[in-house]
Design a protein around this motif. Structure first.
Motif, PDB file in Angstrom:
ATOM      1  N   VAL A 146     -17.072  41.078 109.349  1.00  0.00           N
ATOM      2  CA  VAL A 146     -15.634  41.191 109.149  1.00  0.00           C
ATOM      3  C   VAL A 146     -15.329  41.265 107.663  1.00  0.00           C
ATOM      4  CG1 VAL A 146     -13.439  39.951 109.337  1.00  0.00           C
ATOM      5  CG2 VAL A 146     -14.984  40.044 111.301  1.00  0.00           C
ATOM      6  N   CYS A 147     -14.515  42.252 107.308  1.00  0.00           N
ATOM      7  CA  CYS A 147     -14.088  42.423 105.919  1.00  0.00           C
ATOM      8  C   CYS A 147     -12.570  42.555 105.913  1.00  0.00           C
ATOM      9  CB  CYS A 147     -14.734  43.666 105.308  1.00  0.00           C
ATOM     10  SG  CYS A 147     -14.146  44.067 103.635  1.00  0.00           S
ATOM     11  N   THR A 148     -11.902  41.785 105.075  1.00  0.00           N
ATOM     12  CA  THR A 148     -10.449  41.847 104.964  1.00  0.00           C
ATOM     13  C   THR A 148     -10.047  41.885 103.497  1.00  0.00           C
ATOM     14  OG1 THR A 148      -9.931  39.483 104.754  1.00  0.00           O
ATOM     15  CG2 THR A 148     -10.389  40.310 106.987  1.00  0.00           C
ATOM     16  N   GLY A 149      -8.740  41.910 103.285  1.00  0.00           N
ATOM     17  CA  GLY A 149      -8.233  41.838 101.922  1.00  0.00           C
ATOM     18  C   GLY A 149      -8.303  40.442 101.345  1.00  0.00           C
ATOM     19  N   GLY A 150      -8.785  39.492 102.147  1.00  0.00           N
ATOM     20  CA  GLY A 150      -9.045  38.147 101.647  1.00  0.00           C
ATOM     21  C   GLY A 150      -7.833  37.244 101.545  1.00  0.00           C
ATOM     22  N   THR A 169     -18.338  36.251 105.930  1.00  0.00           N
ATOM     23  CA  THR A 169     -17.205  37.169 105.969  1.00  0.00           C
ATOM     24  C   THR A 169     -16.853  37.596 104.554  1.00  0.00           C
ATOM     25  OG1 THR A 169     -15.415  35.538 105.764  1.00  0.00           O
ATOM     26  CG2 THR A 169     -16.326  35.886 107.964  1.00  0.00           C
ATOM     27  N   VAL A 170     -16.354  38.833 104.445  1.00  0.00           N
ATOM     28  CA  VAL A 170     -16.069  39.432 103.146  1.00  0.00           C
ATOM     29  C   VAL A 170     -14.567  39.424 102.882  1.00  0.00           C
ATOM     30  CG1 VAL A 170     -16.365  41.481 101.698  1.00  0.00           C
ATOM     31  CG2 VAL A 170     -18.072  40.935 103.451  1.00  0.00           C
ATOM     32  N   GLY A 171     -14.185  39.132 101.640  1.00  0.00           N
ATOM     33  CA  GLY A 171     -12.794  39.224 101.213  1.00  0.00           C
ATOM     34  C   GLY A 171     -12.690  40.031  99.938  1.00  0.00           C
ATOM     35  N   LEU A 172     -11.908  41.104  99.974  1.00  0.00           N
ATOM     36  CA  LEU A 172     -11.688  41.939  98.791  1.00  0.00           C
ATOM     37  C   LEU A 172     -10.265  41.684  98.309  1.00  0.00           C
ATOM     38  CD1 LEU A 172     -13.347  45.282 100.020  1.00  0.00           C
ATOM     39  CD2 LEU A 172     -14.413  43.305  98.924  1.00  0.00           C
ATOM     40  N   ASN A 173     -10.113  40.685  97.471  1.00  0.00           N
ATOM     41  CA  ASN A 173      -8.800  40.233  97.023  1.00  0.00           C
ATOM     42  C   ASN A 173      -8.299  41.096  95.876  1.00  0.00           C
ATOM     43  OD1 ASN A 173      -6.845  37.756  96.013  1.00  0.00           O
ATOM     44  ND2 ASN A 173      -7.458  37.586  98.148  1.00  0.00           N
ATOM     45  N   ILE A 174      -7.007  41.018  95.620  1.00  0.00           N
ATOM     46  CA  ILE A 174      -6.422  41.798  94.534  1.00  0.00           C
ATOM     47  C   ILE A 174      -5.591  40.876  93.643  1.00  0.00           C
ATOM     48  CG2 ILE A 174      -4.411  42.410  95.937  1.00  0.00           C
ATOM     49  CD1 ILE A 174      -6.011  44.838  93.448  1.00  0.00           C
ATOM     50  N   ALA A 175      -5.679  41.072  92.341  1.00  0.00           N
ATOM     51  CA  ALA A 175      -4.866  40.287  91.403  1.00  0.00           C
ATOM     52  C   ALA A 175      -3.445  40.837  91.424  1.00  0.00           C
ATOM     53  CB  ALA A 175      -5.454  40.385  89.999  1.00  0.00           C
ATOM     54  N   LEU A 176      -2.478  39.990  91.799  1.00  0.00           N
ATOM     55  CA  LEU A 176      -1.079  40.385  91.886  1.00  0.00           C
ATOM     56  C   LEU A 176      -0.243  39.526  90.938  1.00  0.00           C
ATOM     57  CD1 LEU A 176      -0.763  40.719  95.768  1.00  0.00           C
ATOM     58  CD2 LEU A 176      -1.031  42.553  94.097  1.00  0.00           C
ATOM     59  N   GLU A 179       0.073  36.045  91.916  1.00  0.00           N
ATOM     60  CA  GLU A 179      -1.229  35.376  92.030  1.00  0.00           C
ATOM     61  C   GLU A 179      -1.619  35.097  93.478  1.00  0.00           C
ATOM     62  OE1 GLU A 179      -4.848  34.168  91.074  1.00  0.00           O
ATOM     63  OE2 GLU A 179      -3.403  34.999  89.669  1.00  0.00           O
ATOM     64  N   GLN A 180      -2.413  35.983  94.030  1.00  0.00           N
ATOM     65  CA  GLN A 180      -2.901  35.820  95.397  1.00  0.00           C
ATOM     66  C   GLN A 180      -4.284  35.178  95.375  1.00  0.00           C
ATOM     67  OE1 GLN A 180      -2.412  39.116  98.206  1.00  0.00           O
ATOM     68  NE2 GLN A 180      -4.519  38.868  98.834  1.00  0.00           N
ATOM     69  N   HIS A 181      -4.461  34.158  96.196  1.00  0.00           N
ATOM     70  CA  HIS A 181      -5.743  33.465  96.285  1.00  0.00           C
ATOM     71  C   HIS A 181      -6.460  33.871  97.565  1.00  0.00           C
ATOM     72  CE1 HIS A 181      -4.898  30.818  92.884  1.00  0.00           C
ATOM     73  NE2 HIS A 181      -3.678  30.699  93.361  1.00  0.00           N
ATOM     74  N   ALA A 182      -7.781  33.824  97.528  1.00  0.00           N
ATOM     75  CA  ALA A 182      -8.562  34.121  98.729  1.00  0.00           C
ATOM     76  C   ALA A 182      -8.363  33.008  99.750  1.00  0.00           C
ATOM     77  CB  ALA A 182     -10.045  34.250  98.375  1.00  0.00           C
ATOM     78  N   ASN A 183      -8.344  33.388 101.020  1.00  0.00           N
ATOM     79  CA  ASN A 183      -8.206  32.377 102.064  1.00  0.00           C
ATOM     80  C   ASN A 183      -9.509  31.572 102.180  1.00  0.00           C
ATOM     81  OD1 ASN A 183      -9.951  33.339 104.442  1.00  0.00           O
ATOM     82  ND2 ASN A 183      -8.687  35.156 104.110  1.00  0.00           N
ATOM     83  N   LYS A 193     -12.674  39.821  93.614  1.00  0.00           N
ATOM     84  CA  LYS A 193     -11.305  40.017  93.148  1.00  0.00           C
ATOM     85  C   LYS A 193     -11.228  41.303  92.337  1.00  0.00           C
ATOM     86  CE  LYS A 193      -7.457  37.314  91.344  1.00  0.00           C
ATOM     87  NZ  LYS A 193      -7.054  35.977  90.881  1.00  0.00           N
ATOM     88  N   PHE A 194     -10.189  42.084  92.607  1.00  0.00           N
ATOM     89  CA  PHE A 194     -10.032  43.387  91.970  1.00  0.00           C
ATOM     90  C   PHE A 194      -8.767  43.438  91.118  1.00  0.00           C
ATOM     91  CE2 PHE A 194     -12.792  44.150  95.498  1.00  0.00           C
ATOM     92  CZ  PHE A 194     -13.619  45.201  95.116  1.00  0.00           C
ATOM     93  N   HIS A 195      -8.832  44.249  90.095  1.00  0.00           N
ATOM     94  CA  HIS A 195      -7.651  44.580  89.300  1.00  0.00           C
ATOM     95  C   HIS A 195      -7.098  45.933  89.752  1.00  0.00           C
ATOM     96  CE1 HIS A 195      -4.935  45.135  85.918  1.00  0.00           C
ATOM     97  NE2 HIS A 195      -5.487  46.310  85.699  1.00  0.00           N
TER      98      HIS A 195
END
Length: 291
Positions: A146-150, A169-176, A179-183, A193-195
């Motif tokens: 499973v891969c999500t936006g985290g 499980t994979v999380g591909l988070n984004i810096a907003l 400030e969004q944190h991984a679950n 975490k991506f820019h």
């Protein structure tokens, strides 16, 4: 005869200077962060963050998650999108009780909506379990992860379901800006975490063997149509595109209108699969790959 067992293996010795060792040789005080032409280029944050260095940063953002996943055996993923705003059933019920105590009609209406939408959270969690259960019996090359936006909501639910069965499980988070944190259900070593949104989208597709889109907002639509377009234009190999919650998706988007107006072909609708249960979503993937 000389005892070679006590000698180092000269073939395995590193011949080039170690870059990390060079970085560590810098003084461990505030001067290391001051602008300084003498600093090593790869240890110079001001240099790496310049506009002219954007291409280098994009390369690094492409490379780091790719290496990290490959090294941990993540080769095939099922990408799950959906609203970050949906709550788990228990939290939604608690919110409703608090709203009812307040007596505010608007708060009560919103809380009732959250209770209704909490079913999607639970279904995403159960779907994550189905993916993990299948992969637990498979060799590495056939496993799906499973891969999500985290983030929270549907993303959290899918990560949670897989994690509950012991699967990474994979999380591909984004810096907003907010400030969004991984679950907490994303495997820490697979929490990236991506820019750049573009690089994040590319990573979603690189390993994706299926996309499951639960009800969601602009971000979910953005990712969904990105995948549809890539498959439709044959820039990506066909993958199952599953729309979970047929009532939501058919009310939100009248795909038939696009056919009627000639902006897509009737066969383009065959790319989409509407489902209403975790078992049906998994069945679409099973049938596609003859699992």
């Amino acid at each position: 005869m000389e005892n070679t067992k006590s000698l180092p293996n000269l073939l395995t010795e590193q011949r080039l200077a170690d870059a990390w060792a060079d970085v560590l040789n810098f003084p461990a005080d505030a001067t290391v962060l001051r602008p300084n032409a003498h600093r090593l280029a790869f240890a110079d944050p001001e240099f790496l963050l310049r506009r002219e260095s954007r291409g280098v940063r994009m390369q690094l953002e492409m490379l780091k998650p790719d290496l990290g996943q490959s090294e941990q055996g993540i080769h095939n993923t099922v990408v799950v999108f959906g609203s970050a705003r949906f709550l788990d059933p228990a939290s939604a019920q608690t919110q409703l009780l608090e709203a009812e105590k307040s007596g505010d009609p608007q708060s009560i209406a919103m809380a009732q909506k959250q209770v209704r939408n909490a079913q999607h959270y639970e279904q995403a969690r159960l779907f994550g379990q189905l993916v993990a259960k299948y992969s637990a019996t498979q060799p590495e090359e056939h496993q799906l992860f499973v891969c999500t936006g985290g983030g929270p909501g549907i993303m959290e639910a899918a990560n949670r379901g897989a994690q509950e069965l012991g699967a990474p499980t994979v999380g591909l988070n984004i810096a907003l800006p907010h400030e969004q944190h991984a679950n907490p259900y994303v495997t820490p070593s697979l929490s990236f975490k991506f820019h750049y949104f573009a690089l994040r989208k590319m990573h979603f597709m690189i390993r994706a063997k299926a996309l499951v889109a639960f009800p969601g907002g602009f971000g979910t639509l953005d990712e969904l149509f990105e995948v549809i377009t890539l498959v439709q234009t044959k820039k990506a190999q066909p993958v199952p595109i599953v729309l979970f919650g047929s009532d939501y998706w058919r009310r939100l988007i009248n795909f038939e209108v696009m056919v009627e107006e000639g902006v897509i072909s009737p066969t383009d609708l065959e790319l989409l699969h509407f489902v209403d249960s975790p078992a049906d979503a998994w069945s679409v993937i099973q049938s596609f790959y003859r699992l």
